[in-house]
Design an enzyme around this catalytic site. Structure first.
Site, PDB file in Angstrom:
ATOM      1  N   LYS A   1      69.745  32.803 -32.323  1.00 43.59           N
ATOM      2  CA  LYS A   1      68.703  33.723 -32.793  1.00 43.59           C
ATOM      3  C   LYS A   1      68.232  33.355 -34.192  1.00 43.59           C
ATOM      4  O   LYS A   1      67.033  33.444 -34.493  1.00 43.59           O
ATOM      5  CB  LYS A   1      69.242  35.155 -32.750  1.00 43.59           C
ATOM      6  CG  LYS A   1      69.593  35.619 -31.340  1.00 43.59           C
ATOM      7  CD  LYS A   1      70.373  36.918 -31.341  1.00 43.59           C
ATOM      8  CE  LYS A   1      70.766  37.325 -29.935  1.00 43.59           C
ATOM      9  NZ  LYS A   1      71.622  38.526 -29.893  1.00 43.59           N
TER      10      LYS A   1
ATOM     11  N   GLY B   1      64.112  35.509 -11.498  1.00 50.95           N
ATOM     12  CA  GLY B   1      65.432  36.034 -11.831  1.00 50.95           C
ATOM     13  C   GLY B   1      65.474  37.545 -11.787  1.00 50.95           C
ATOM     14  O   GLY B   1      64.645  38.213 -12.404  1.00 50.95           O
TER      15      GLY B   1
ATOM     16  N   GLY C   1      66.088  40.688 -15.682  1.00 51.28           N
ATOM     17  CA  GLY C   1      65.024  40.556 -14.688  1.00 51.28           C
ATOM     18  C   GLY C   1      64.888  41.789 -13.814  1.00 51.28           C
ATOM     19  O   GLY C   1      63.780  42.249 -13.524  1.00 51.28           O
TER      20      GLY C   1
END
Length: 429
Positions: free
Chosen positions: A202, A7, A12
């Protein structure tokens, strides 16, 4: 140490750029070469801008995943199925894996970590929570001498930016959301950010690190900020609070709470001053006391910084022929089982209510009586002047009450004919 990157999007691309630009620096840190050997993406448009020649760039991920010459696989493609399949295949082939994919870990973390353990490999995921802030390493390693009693944090920069501007500009949610989208802080579909889903992903990861078990996302109470108005922010300020979208984990031994919702943070609490797109996590340990971790929670540079730190950390392990040195959740005897969270109805805290009521005698008395019948006592009341349509806002702060009682009382109050709008509720942090 050979690295394969999956990616080349925002994170990325930043990771590739950092690995190439600071290659000599990482060699000094490691005492060995850290080489970006292959970088894969179906879209070749960024190849030249990132300085990737045909020896490095490929559109074929199979050249990386399962390749015995690639030591560390970095997954930054995002999403679920494809990313999960690549990660499981890499781990099964004995490759180390780095990911920033919070949604995948929050949903399938148990399977991914079990696969890593079975194959004596590792999954590093510092960038999945808090962007460039070293949250994962701090909880898993830096604070390992402690029993973590609570974590309370601002874990979504988009929502924090919106609430900050609503507070500073006295502007409505829709107006500030449009500004956040224009500035690139919010997606065109902002649901995950503004409705608490991203923060819940998260929080699920943080909770698993603290407890050693995996909560289901469905069990984490989620509320967003789309119903917050400038009026609520003004009233909260009069009571001495700042409104923040908080992710809260409380470790009570037999029971663990995990919830995401707008909360009233006292002006003198450190989280009240965390503004804009910044993130912060306030941790309380039984020996260390209070710890605050603060910084940029997203963005190309901050997130790539965390990804590369994980790459270097895994490379160090491989250089001394160590695999799985730090268990995925930090506990060598982690059960890795499903964690049953305390139901939201058991939550106990102070509450903020805003009632919009017809300007008639006796309304406040009716509301107060219903609250009293459900064991809810009022600490403070503010009643402002009449609106143009003949209704008045009545705002209350309660003493500590139980969520189950609050839900029952508000259901009765909402049914009163004098209540002209749904009741607004917020909880004190």
């Amino acid at each position: 140490m050979k690295v394969g990157l999956l990616g080349l999007g925002t994170v990325g691309g930043g990771t590739a750029q950092l690995l190439l630009e600071k290659k000599e620096h990482f060699e000094e840190l490691l005492g060995a070469e850290l080489e970006l050997t292959l970088a894969a993406d179906l879209d070749a448009s960024q190849k030249e801008s990132l300085g990737l020649d045909d020896r490095i760039f490929t559109q074929d991920a199979s050249r990386i995943v399962g390749n015995p010459e690639i030591d560390i696989v970095v997954e930054t493609i995002g999403g679920m199925k494809v990313a999960k399949d690549f990660m499981l295949e890499a781990l099964s082939a004995g490759q180390q894996v780095v990911t920033a994919n919070k949604a995948l870990l929050a949903t399938h973390g148990r399977e991914i970590h079990a696969t890593a353990k079975a194959n004596q490999t590792s999954v590093a995921f510092e960038a999945a929570v808090g962007g460039g802030i070293p949250l994962i390493r701090s909880i898993r390693e830096g604070l390992l001498a402690n029993r973590i009693e609570s974590c309370m944090g601002i874990l979504n920069g988009t929502s924090n930016f919106i609430l900050t501007r609503m507070t500073q500009d006295n502007a409505p949610f829709e107006e500030v959301l449009a500004l956040a989208q224009k500035k690139g802080y919010a997606e065109q579909d902002p649901t995950f950010d503004v409705e608490g889903v991203d923060a819940a992903h998260k929080l699920a990861i943080i909770t698993s690190l603290v407890t050693g078990d995996y909560p289901s996302l469905e069990d984490i109470h989620m509320e967003g900020i789309s119903k917050i108005t400038p009026l609520d922010i003004q009233f909260a300020n009069e009571f001495g609070f700042t409104v923040k979208l908080l992710a809260i984990m409380k470790n009570k031994g037999q029971k663990v709470q995990a919830r995401v919702h707008p909360a009233l943070v006292p002006h003198d609490h450190v989280l009240a001053s965390v503004d804009g797109a910044f993130n912060a996590l306030h941790i309380t340990g039984d020996w260390v006391g209070d710890v605050l971790l603060y910084g940029l929670g997203a963005g190309r540079e901050a997130t790539a910084s965390a990804v590369v730190a994980d790459v270097v950390d895994l490379a160090r392990d491989l250089l001394v022929k160590s695999r799985g040195r730090v268990p995925a959740l930090g506990l060598a005897k982690s059960r890795g089982e499903h964690l049953e969270l305390a139901p939201m109805e058991e939550t106990s805290c102070q509450y903020y209510f805003r009632f919009t009521a017809a300007d008639e005698p006796g309304v406040l008395a009716k509301v107060s009586r219903i609250l009293s019948e459900h064991n809810i006592s009022i600490e403070t009341v503010i009643q402002k002047g009449r609106r143009s349509e003949g209704s008045v806002p009545i705002v209350m702060m309660t003493h500590e009450a139980v969520e189950k009682d609050v839900s029952a009382a508000l259901a009765r109050i909402n049914a009163l004919p004098q209540i002209t709008e749904p009741i607004m509720l917020m909880r004190k942090a």
